[in-house]
Design a protein around this motif. Structure first.
Motif, PDB file in Angstrom:
ATOM      1  N   THR A  62      -6.066   4.887   1.929  1.00  0.00           N
ATOM      2  CA  THR A  62      -5.294   3.662   1.742  1.00  0.00           C
ATOM      3  C   THR A  62      -6.043   2.677   0.853  1.00  0.00           C
ATOM      4  O   THR A  62      -5.468   2.104  -0.080  1.00  0.00           O
ATOM      5  N   LEU A  63      -7.333   2.515   1.109  1.00  0.00           N
ATOM      6  CA  LEU A  63      -8.137   1.600   0.298  1.00  0.00           C
ATOM      7  C   LEU A  63      -8.186   2.063  -1.158  1.00  0.00           C
ATOM      8  O   LEU A  63      -8.063   1.249  -2.081  1.00  0.00           O
ATOM      9  N   ARG A  64      -8.347   3.342  -1.372  1.00  0.00           N
ATOM     10  CA  ARG A  64      -8.375   3.873  -2.747  1.00  0.00           C
ATOM     11  C   ARG A  64      -7.048   3.630  -3.456  1.00  0.00           C
ATOM     12  O   ARG A  64      -7.016   3.269  -4.636  1.00  0.00           O
ATOM     13  N   SER A  65      -5.949   3.850  -2.753  1.00  0.00           N
ATOM     14  CA  SER A  65      -4.632   3.624  -3.357  1.00  0.00           C
ATOM     15  C   SER A  65      -4.425   2.155  -3.706  1.00  0.00           C
ATOM     16  O   SER A  65      -3.922   1.829  -4.790  1.00  0.00           O
ATOM     17  N   LEU A  66      -4.812   1.280  -2.798  1.00  0.00           N
ATOM     18  CA  LEU A  66      -4.669  -0.157  -3.050  1.00  0.00           C
ATOM     19  C   LEU A  66      -5.565  -0.605  -4.204  1.00  0.00           C
ATOM     20  O   LEU A  66      -5.163  -1.437  -5.027  1.00  0.00           O
ATOM     21  N   GLU A  67      -6.759  -0.028  -4.281  1.00  0.00           N
ATOM     22  CA  GLU A  67      -7.671  -0.351  -5.381  1.00  0.00           C
ATOM     23  C   GLU A  67      -7.102   0.174  -6.706  1.00  0.00           C
ATOM     24  O   GLU A  67      -7.118  -0.518  -7.724  1.00  0.00           O
ATOM     25  N   ARG A  68      -6.594   1.393  -6.693  1.00  0.00           N
ATOM     26  CA  ARG A  68      -6.008   1.983  -7.901  1.00  0.00           C
ATOM     27  C   ARG A  68      -4.846   1.141  -8.405  1.00  0.00           C
ATOM     28  O   ARG A  68      -4.655   0.979  -9.615  1.00  0.00           O
ATOM     29  N   ASP A  69      -4.051   0.591  -7.492  1.00  0.00           N
ATOM     30  CA  ASP A  69      -2.904  -0.236  -7.865  1.00  0.00           C
ATOM     31  C   ASP A  69      -3.320  -1.651  -8.286  1.00  0.00           C
ATOM     32  O   ASP A  69      -2.466  -2.454  -8.672  1.00  0.00           O
ATOM     33  N   GLY A  70      -4.605  -1.976  -8.168  1.00  0.00           N
ATOM     34  CA  GLY A  70      -5.081  -3.302  -8.552  1.00  0.00           C
ATOM     35  C   GLY A  70      -4.824  -4.374  -7.516  1.00  0.00           C
ATOM     36  O   GLY A  70      -4.904  -5.562  -7.811  1.00  0.00           O
ATOM     37  N   LEU A  71      -4.525  -3.957  -6.288  1.00  0.00           N
ATOM     38  CA  LEU A  71      -4.197  -4.922  -5.232  1.00  0.00           C
ATOM     39  C   LEU A  71      -5.430  -5.384  -4.459  1.00  0.00           C
ATOM     40  O   LEU A  71      -5.412  -6.452  -3.844  1.00  0.00           O
ATOM     41  N   ILE A  72      -6.485  -4.574  -4.482  1.00  0.00           N
ATOM     42  CA  ILE A  72      -7.748  -4.953  -3.853  1.00  0.00           C
ATOM     43  C   ILE A  72      -8.895  -4.589  -4.793  1.00  0.00           C
ATOM     44  O   ILE A  72      -8.750  -3.748  -5.684  1.00  0.00           O
ATOM     45  N   ASP A  73     -10.029  -5.255  -4.581  1.00  0.00           N
ATOM     46  CA  ASP A  73     -11.274  -4.942  -5.286  1.00  0.00           C
ATOM     47  C   ASP A  73     -12.275  -4.393  -4.289  1.00  0.00           C
ATOM     48  O   ASP A  73     -12.328  -4.840  -3.135  1.00  0.00           O
ATOM     49  N   ALA A  87     -11.798  -6.860  -1.023  1.00  0.00           N
ATOM     50  CA  ALA A  87     -11.165  -8.180  -1.113  1.00  0.00           C
ATOM     51  C   ALA A  87      -9.839  -8.033  -1.841  1.00  0.00           C
ATOM     52  O   ALA A  87      -9.687  -7.173  -2.716  1.00  0.00           O
ATOM     53  N   ILE A  88      -8.914  -8.884  -1.484  1.00  0.00           N
ATOM     54  CA  ILE A  88      -7.614  -8.851  -2.143  1.00  0.00           C
ATOM     55  C   ILE A  88      -7.744  -9.465  -3.539  1.00  0.00           C
ATOM     56  O   ILE A  88      -8.528 -10.394  -3.745  1.00  0.00           O
ATOM     57  N   THR A  89      -7.003  -8.943  -4.492  1.00  0.00           N
ATOM     58  CA  THR A  89      -6.983  -9.486  -5.850  1.00  0.00           C
ATOM     59  C   THR A  89      -5.875 -10.530  -5.961  1.00  0.00           C
ATOM     60  O   THR A  89      -5.042 -10.685  -5.051  1.00  0.00           O
ATOM     61  N   ASP A  90      -5.858 -11.227  -7.088  1.00  0.00           N
ATOM     62  CA  ASP A  90      -4.766 -12.177  -7.328  1.00  0.00           C
ATOM     63  C   ASP A  90      -3.418 -11.455  -7.333  1.00  0.00           C
ATOM     64  O   ASP A  90      -2.434 -11.963  -6.796  1.00  0.00           O
ATOM     65  N   LEU A  91      -3.398 -10.261  -7.932  1.00  0.00           N
ATOM     66  CA  LEU A  91      -2.170  -9.464  -7.937  1.00  0.00           C
ATOM     67  C   LEU A  91      -1.751  -9.110  -6.510  1.00  0.00           C
ATOM     68  O   LEU A  91      -0.573  -9.217  -6.149  1.00  0.00           O
ATOM     69  N   GLY A  92      -2.700  -8.706  -5.688  1.00  0.00           N
ATOM     70  CA  GLY A  92      -2.416  -8.386  -4.297  1.00  0.00           C
ATOM     71  C   GLY A  92      -1.887  -9.588  -3.528  1.00  0.00           C
ATOM     72  O   GLY A  92      -0.982  -9.478  -2.699  1.00  0.00           O
ATOM     73  N   ARG A  93      -2.452 -10.750  -3.833  1.00  0.00           N
ATOM     74  CA  ARG A  93      -2.006 -11.984  -3.172  1.00  0.00           C
ATOM     75  C   ARG A  93      -0.541 -12.281  -3.512  1.00  0.00           C
ATOM     76  O   ARG A  93       0.235 -12.693  -2.647  1.00  0.00           O
ATOM     77  N   THR A  94      -0.165 -12.036  -4.781  1.00  0.00           N
ATOM     78  CA  THR A  94       1.244 -12.285  -5.139  1.00  0.00           C
ATOM     79  C   THR A  94       2.168 -11.313  -4.425  1.00  0.00           C
ATOM     80  O   THR A  94       3.265 -11.694  -4.014  1.00  0.00           O
TER      81      THR A  94
END
Length: 126
Positions: A62-73, A87-94
């Motif tokens: 799950t973490l790898r998928s979220l990182e790949r999508d740019g939603l987390i760092d 950590a959540i990215t700005d994109l993830g926050r939106t």
């Protein structure tokens, strides 16, 4: 959201930009992980302890998928025993603001959905 004209093809479905996002937020764990990270960053072990029923293997995926999508760092701290923080990215926050709105809609309409399902079940059981 505008409906496609005529027949919806496999290519239409595969090219839909919303589909990948809906798959991500529709999986079992991504929204849970994002909900924790929107508050503050977490280490891997902290996330592992914070989410009951989630295996370490599935957390990693799950973490790898979220990182790949740019939603987390993912940040590796090069200490004596390395620590990894997520950590959540700005994109993830939106995205979280929209997921939160969907959650609010679901909560507001739960009784309507329950009533519709009960009505459907009663009709099809007869």
């Amino acid at each position: 959201m505008s409906p496609p004209a005529g027949t919806v093809t496999v290519d239409d479905r595969d090219e839909c930009p919303a589909l990948a996002v809906l798959r991500r937020v529709g999986d079992k764990w991504s929204v849970v992980v994002l909900a924790l990270l929107v508050r503050r960053s977490h280490g891997f072990n902290e996330l592992d302890r914070s989410i009951e029923g989630l295996s370490r293997r599935m957390l990693t995926r799950t973490l790898r998928s979220l990182e790949r999508d740019g939603l987390i760092d993912r940040t590796v701290h090069g200490t004596k025993s390395p620590r990894v923080d997520y950590a959540i990215t700005d994109l993830g926050r939106t995205l979280c603001s929209h997921v939160s709105a969907l959650g609010s809609w679901a909560a507001a309409h739960k009784s309507d959905l329950d009533a519709a399902q009960a009505s459907f079940d009663a009709k099809t059981a007869a």
